[in-house]
Design a protein around this motif. Structure first.
Motif, PDB file in Angstrom:
ATOM      1  N   UNK A  10      36.538  39.908  42.760  1.00 46.88           N
ATOM      2  CA  UNK A  10      36.889  38.485  42.676  1.00 46.88           C
ATOM      3  C   UNK A  10      38.164  38.300  41.860  1.00 46.88           C
ATOM      4  N   UNK A  11      38.275  38.995  40.754  1.00 43.09           N
ATOM      5  CA  UNK A  11      39.474  38.896  39.914  1.00 43.09           C
ATOM      6  C   UNK A  11      40.715  39.301  40.691  1.00 43.09           C
ATOM      7  N   UNK A  12      40.634  40.407  41.413  1.00 44.16           N
ATOM      8  CA  UNK A  12      41.781  40.896  42.184  1.00 44.16           C
ATOM      9  C   UNK A  12      42.120  39.914  43.313  1.00 44.16           C
ATOM     10  N   UNK A  13      41.121  39.389  43.987  1.00 45.42           N
ATOM     11  CA  UNK A  13      41.359  38.424  45.070  1.00 45.42           C
ATOM     12  C   UNK A  13      42.028  37.171  44.520  1.00 45.42           C
ATOM     13  N   UNK A  14      41.539  36.643  43.418  1.00 48.04           N
ATOM     14  CA  UNK A  14      42.115  35.417  42.848  1.00 48.04           C
ATOM     15  C   UNK A  14      43.533  35.658  42.330  1.00 48.04           C
ATOM     16  N   UNK A  30      37.510  27.814  48.883  1.00 44.43           N
ATOM     17  CA  UNK A  30      38.770  27.556  49.580  1.00 44.43           C
ATOM     18  C   UNK A  30      38.817  28.368  50.873  1.00 44.43           C
ATOM     19  N   UNK A  31      39.654  27.906  51.809  1.00 45.00           N
ATOM     20  CA  UNK A  31      39.793  28.637  53.073  1.00 45.00           C
ATOM     21  C   UNK A  31      41.266  28.955  53.326  1.00 45.00           C
ATOM     22  N   UNK A  84      37.224  32.057  50.795  1.00 42.78           N
ATOM     23  CA  UNK A  84      37.591  33.130  49.859  1.00 42.78           C
ATOM     24  C   UNK A  84      36.341  33.914  49.463  1.00 42.78           C
ATOM     25  N   UNK A  85      35.222  33.239  49.340  1.00 45.14           N
ATOM     26  CA  UNK A  85      33.957  33.912  49.033  1.00 45.14           C
ATOM     27  C   UNK A  85      33.647  34.965  50.099  1.00 45.14           C
ATOM     28  N   UNK A  86      33.874  34.634  51.360  1.00 42.18           N
ATOM     29  CA  UNK A  86      33.650  35.594  52.443  1.00 42.18           C
ATOM     30  C   UNK A  86      34.580  36.801  52.307  1.00 42.18           C
TER      31      UNK A  86
END
Length: 100
Positions: A10-14, A30-31, A84-86
Motif C-alpha cells: 500500500x505504501x509503495x502504491x500510494x 479511488x479509481x 486502488x484497493x484492487x
C-alpha cells in the motif's frame, strides 16, 4: 520466501500514485477512470521501479540484494483494477521473487 505484506505494498502504491495525482481522502477507493495513457504509464513505471528497488526481506527479518520483488505489469494493467484497493490486493496476490 518472504513476500511483501499489504501495508508495504500500500505504501509503495500510494507513493507511486502521488507522482501523478493528488491523493484523495480515501485513496484505496479511488479509481483510474480519468487517467489517460500518459498517467497510466507514469504510475505503472514508477510502481514497478519502486517494487523492484525494495530490498528483499529474508524470513529472519534481514535483507539481501541477492533477490528482488517483481510484478508483471502491462500498459493496460490499470484497466483490470476498479479501485486502488484492487491494485494493492492484486499485487499482494501476484508478487513474485526473482533470485539473482
Amino acid at each position: 520466501m518472504a513476500l511483501l505484506n499489504r501495508e508495504k505494498i500500500k505504501t509503495v502504491v500510494l507513493e507511486s500514485l502521488a507522482t501523478i495525482a493528488d491523493l484523495p481522502e480515501n485513496p484505496e477507493e479511488a479509481n483510474f477512470s480519468a487517467w489517460n495513457n500518459f498517467h497510466k504509464h507514469v504510475f505503472l513505471s514508477t510502481l514497478k521501479g519502486k517494487i523492484n528497488a525494495l530490498p528483499y526481506f529474508m524470513n529472519d527479518g534481514t535483507t539481501t540484494h541477492m533477490a528482488y520483488y517483481d510484478i508483471a505489469l502491462n500498459p493496460d494493467s490499470t484497466d483490470d483494477w476498479a479501485t486502488v484497493k484492487d491494485c494493492i490486493n492484486w499485487i499482494k496476490k501476484n508478487q513474485r521473487v526473482v533470485y539473482l
